[in-house]
Design an enzyme around this catalytic site. Structure first.
Site, mmCIF file in Angstrom:
data_model
loop_
_atom_site.group_PDB
_atom_site.id
_atom_site.type_symbol
_atom_site.label_atom_id
_atom_site.label_comp_id
_atom_site.label_asym_id
_atom_site.label_seq_id
_atom_site.Cartn_x
_atom_site.Cartn_y
_atom_site.Cartn_z
ATOM 1 N N ARG A 155 0.251 -16.898 -3.843
ATOM 2 C CA ARG A 155 0.114 -16.277 -5.165
ATOM 3 C C ARG A 155 0.347 -17.293 -6.292
ATOM 4 O O ARG A 155 0.989 -17.000 -7.294
ATOM 5 C CB ARG A 155 1.110 -15.110 -5.338
ATOM 6 C CG ARG A 155 0.925 -13.944 -4.397
ATOM 7 C CD ARG A 155 -0.417 -13.251 -4.598
ATOM 8 N NE ARG A 155 -0.479 -12.002 -3.876
ATOM 9 C CZ ARG A 155 -0.854 -11.876 -2.603
ATOM 10 N NH1 ARG A 155 -1.195 -12.950 -1.904
ATOM 11 N NH2 ARG A 155 -0.911 -10.685 -2.049
ATOM 12 N N SER A 231 1.088 -5.223 -5.961
ATOM 13 C CA SER A 231 2.465 -5.674 -5.708
ATOM 14 C C SER A 231 3.094 -6.139 -7.026
ATOM 15 O O SER A 231 2.528 -6.994 -7.702
ATOM 16 C CB SER A 231 2.472 -6.860 -4.740
ATOM 17 O OG SER A 231 1.884 -6.509 -3.520
ATOM 18 N N GLU A 327 5.378 -10.734 -9.493
ATOM 19 C CA GLU A 327 4.041 -11.207 -9.154
ATOM 20 C C GLU A 327 3.121 -10.926 -10.350
ATOM 21 O O GLU A 327 2.160 -11.627 -10.605
ATOM 22 C CB GLU A 327 3.572 -10.431 -7.912
ATOM 23 C CG GLU A 327 2.556 -11.132 -7.072
ATOM 24 C CD GLU A 327 1.257 -10.408 -7.034
ATOM 25 O OE1 GLU A 327 0.594 -10.328 -8.090
ATOM 26 O OE2 GLU A 327 0.873 -9.942 -5.950
HETATM 27 N N1 EPU Z 1 7.623 -2.266 4.031
HETATM 28 C C1 EPU Z 1 8.580 -1.308 4.029
HETATM 29 N N2 EPU Z 1 8.578 -0.357 3.055
HETATM 30 C C2 EPU Z 1 7.627 -0.342 2.081
HETATM 31 C C3 EPU Z 1 6.645 -1.335 2.080
HETATM 32 C C4 EPU Z 1 6.647 -2.303 3.060
HETATM 33 O O1 EPU Z 1 9.456 -1.289 4.887
HETATM 34 O O2 EPU Z 1 7.688 0.557 1.250
HETATM 35 C C5 EPU Z 1 7.592 -3.259 5.121
HETATM 36 C C6 EPU Z 1 6.452 -2.953 6.084
HETATM 37 O O3 EPU Z 1 6.851 -2.083 7.087
HETATM 38 C C7 EPU Z 1 6.150 -4.308 6.663
HETATM 39 C C8 EPU Z 1 6.427 -5.246 5.504
HETATM 40 O O4 EPU Z 1 7.265 -4.544 4.602
HETATM 41 O O5 EPU Z 1 7.021 -4.649 7.709
HETATM 42 C C9 EPU Z 1 5.199 -5.776 4.828
HETATM 43 O O6 EPU Z 1 4.456 -4.702 4.262
HETATM 44 P P1 EPU Z 1 2.852 -4.783 4.083
HETATM 45 O O7 EPU Z 1 2.220 -5.266 5.312
HETATM 46 O O8 EPU Z 1 2.410 -3.482 3.501
HETATM 47 O O9 EPU Z 1 2.611 -5.947 3.063
HETATM 48 P P2 EPU Z 1 3.434 -6.433 1.797
HETATM 49 O O10 EPU Z 1 4.219 -7.636 2.165
HETATM 50 O O11 EPU Z 1 4.138 -5.302 1.174
HETATM 51 C C10 EPU Z 1 1.562 -8.138 1.033
HETATM 52 C C11 EPU Z 1 0.864 -8.489 -0.251
HETATM 53 C C12 EPU Z 1 -0.192 -7.447 -0.565
HETATM 54 C C13 EPU Z 1 -1.197 -7.430 0.579
HETATM 55 C C14 EPU Z 1 -0.453 -7.110 1.892
HETATM 56 C C15 EPU Z 1 -1.355 -7.213 3.101
HETATM 57 C C16 EPU Z 1 2.465 -9.729 -1.621
HETATM 58 C C17 EPU Z 1 3.378 -9.688 -2.789
HETATM 59 N N3 EPU Z 1 1.827 -8.574 -1.340
HETATM 60 O O12 EPU Z 1 2.236 -6.894 0.823
HETATM 61 O O13 EPU Z 1 -0.867 -7.850 -1.756
HETATM 62 O O14 EPU Z 1 -2.212 -6.468 0.358
HETATM 63 O O15 EPU Z 1 0.633 -8.069 2.092
HETATM 64 O O16 EPU Z 1 -1.633 -8.536 3.370
HETATM 65 O O17 EPU Z 1 2.319 -10.772 -0.978
HETATM 66 C C18 EPU Z 1 -0.913 -7.654 -4.146
HETATM 67 O O18 EPU Z 1 -0.700 -8.860 -4.193
HETATM 68 O O19 EPU Z 1 -1.015 -6.959 -5.190
HETATM 69 C C19 EPU Z 1 -0.978 -6.979 -2.847
HETATM 70 C C20 EPU Z 1 -1.125 -5.662 -2.730
#
Ligand code: EPU
Length: 331
Positions: A155, A231, A327
């Site tokens: 990012r 995010s 972010e």
């Molecule tokens: N999780 C929770 N509770 C929640 C949300 C997430 O426990 O409410 C846990 C999930 O169970 C999982 C982990 O957190 O173990 C990661 O969650 P997820 O795979 O949904 O991805 P993320 O890390 O929350 C990132 C990016 C997203 C992107 C997804 C998929 C960042 C800041 N965000 O989210 O990007 O779509 O991975 O690759 O890196 C964005 O940048 O706006 C965005 C949506």
């Protein structure tokens, strides 16, 4: 006064006094040469939170898609900065061109994509980006940067700090592989699961696209229905030593390896475990299906959203000693 509510996905109340849609590179160059003072440049406004009212806003509406090189197994495509990102992804999938199908449904315009090196489901734009064409604000001079000059990271790129406010992107060039030559990326757990559930063992580009669309639609709020900027925070990168300490206290804390000494921890998990998921204060809330997304339930102001995000930051810091970095861009 012109309302900026329709021009950014958070939908907070904000205004400007001068609003210009820029549709050609020539127009952009002459505007820069005449007077670019105080102009705030907006793409799709999908990563922007207005906490103040900018005076002048330029919106980049430069369109166009052109194949500039065609080879047996790949094409190079130049895309205008004002093209909608998801429409581009759809176009590539329909043309059976692979590389950005994992980045389906990311809101925003193509010119903004390299600025924060958009990424999702195991792919970042840096994997396909070749170059960006920019106009320097101070001079109107146009130049092309190869992706290696942009310091693209998680990012992050030079456009976010060293070059902040210096250049305006007018187009990008991406390399797309033809079906058959394209190495499909399905390692991200959720995609694999989605494909397995659909009984697909040899996925095509379109299958990955459909899987990502299904996953994102189920987890992330549609900004047309509920204002948000995706995010709100980055996933923090912490030392393995701190992670081990935290893991002893919070055994279910997930992590992804980054280097020998660092790991990335999902901010969504930290916020969720700190009890924020689904909570609302006034017009602002933490999304019920993904805690990393802050949503505007009504006519929230940017200040209200910011105050809510600061409550989340404090509570995560108190519980885990981790300071979440935004972010989203504050204006
Ligand atoms: N999780 C929770 N509770 C929640 C949300 C997430 O426990 O409410 C846990 C999930 O169970 C999982 C982990 O957190 O173990 C990661 O969650 P997820 O795979 O949904 O991805 P993320 O890390 O929350 C990132 C990016 C997203 C992107 C997804 C998929 C960042 C800041 N965000 O989210 O990007 O779509 O991975 O690759 O890196 C964005 O940048 O706006 C965005 C949506």
């Amino acid at each position: 006064m012109i309302s900026l509510q329709p021009h950014h996905t958070f939908g907070v109340i904000a205004h400007c006094s001068e609003f210009t849609s820029i549709t050609t590179v020539n127009q952009l160059q002459s505007l820069c040469q005449s007077d670019s003072a105080e102009a705030f440049v907006l793409g799709g406004g999908s990563n922007t939170l207005f906490v103040t009212n900018p005076k002048r806003v330029w919106i980049i509406d430069i369109l166009g898609k052109e194949i500039i090189k065609q080879r047996e197994n790949y094409v190079l495509l130049r895309v205008g900065a004002g093209e909608d990102w998801h429409s581009l992804v759809k176009y590539c999938v329909e043309e059976q061109l692979g590389g950005i199908e994992n980045l389906a449904l990311i809101p925003g315009k193509c010119g903004a994509a390299p600025i924060q090196n958009i990424g999702a489901y195991g792919v970042e734009i840096k994997d396909v980006l070749q170059s960006v064409s920019v106009v320097e604000r101070a001079t109107g001079y146009r130049k092309e940067f190869h992706k290696s000059e942009l310091d693209l990271g998680y990012r992050d790129s030079l456009f976010k700090h060293k070059w902040k406010g210096r250049y305006i992107i007018d187009s990008i060039v991406i390399k797309l592989m033809k079906q058959g030559s394209h190495d499909i990326k399905t390692t991200y757990g959720a995609i694999l699961q989605q494909l397995q559930d659909g009984g697909i063992s040899n996925p095509l580009i379109a299958d990955v696209f459909n899987a990502v669309v299904a996953i994102r639609s189920a987890k992330l709020p549609d900004p047309k229905v509920l204002g948000n900027g995706g995010s709100f925070f980055k996933n923090p990168i912490i030392s393995v030593a701190l992670y081990d300490e935290l893991k002893a206290k919070f055994p279910t804390m997930p992590s992804y390896p980054i280097s020998d000494t660092t790991v990335k921890v999902p901010a969504g998990w930290l916020i969720d475990q700190a009890g924020w998921k689904g909570k609302t204060v006034g017009n602002v809330g933490c999304y019920e299906k993904q805690a990393l997304v802050i949503v505007n339930h009504g006519d929230a102001t940017g200040q209200e959203v910011l105050a809510f995000s600061e409550m989340i930051q404090s509570s995560v810091e108190e519980k885990y000693g981790i300071i979440l970095q935004r972010e989203i861009n504050l204006i």
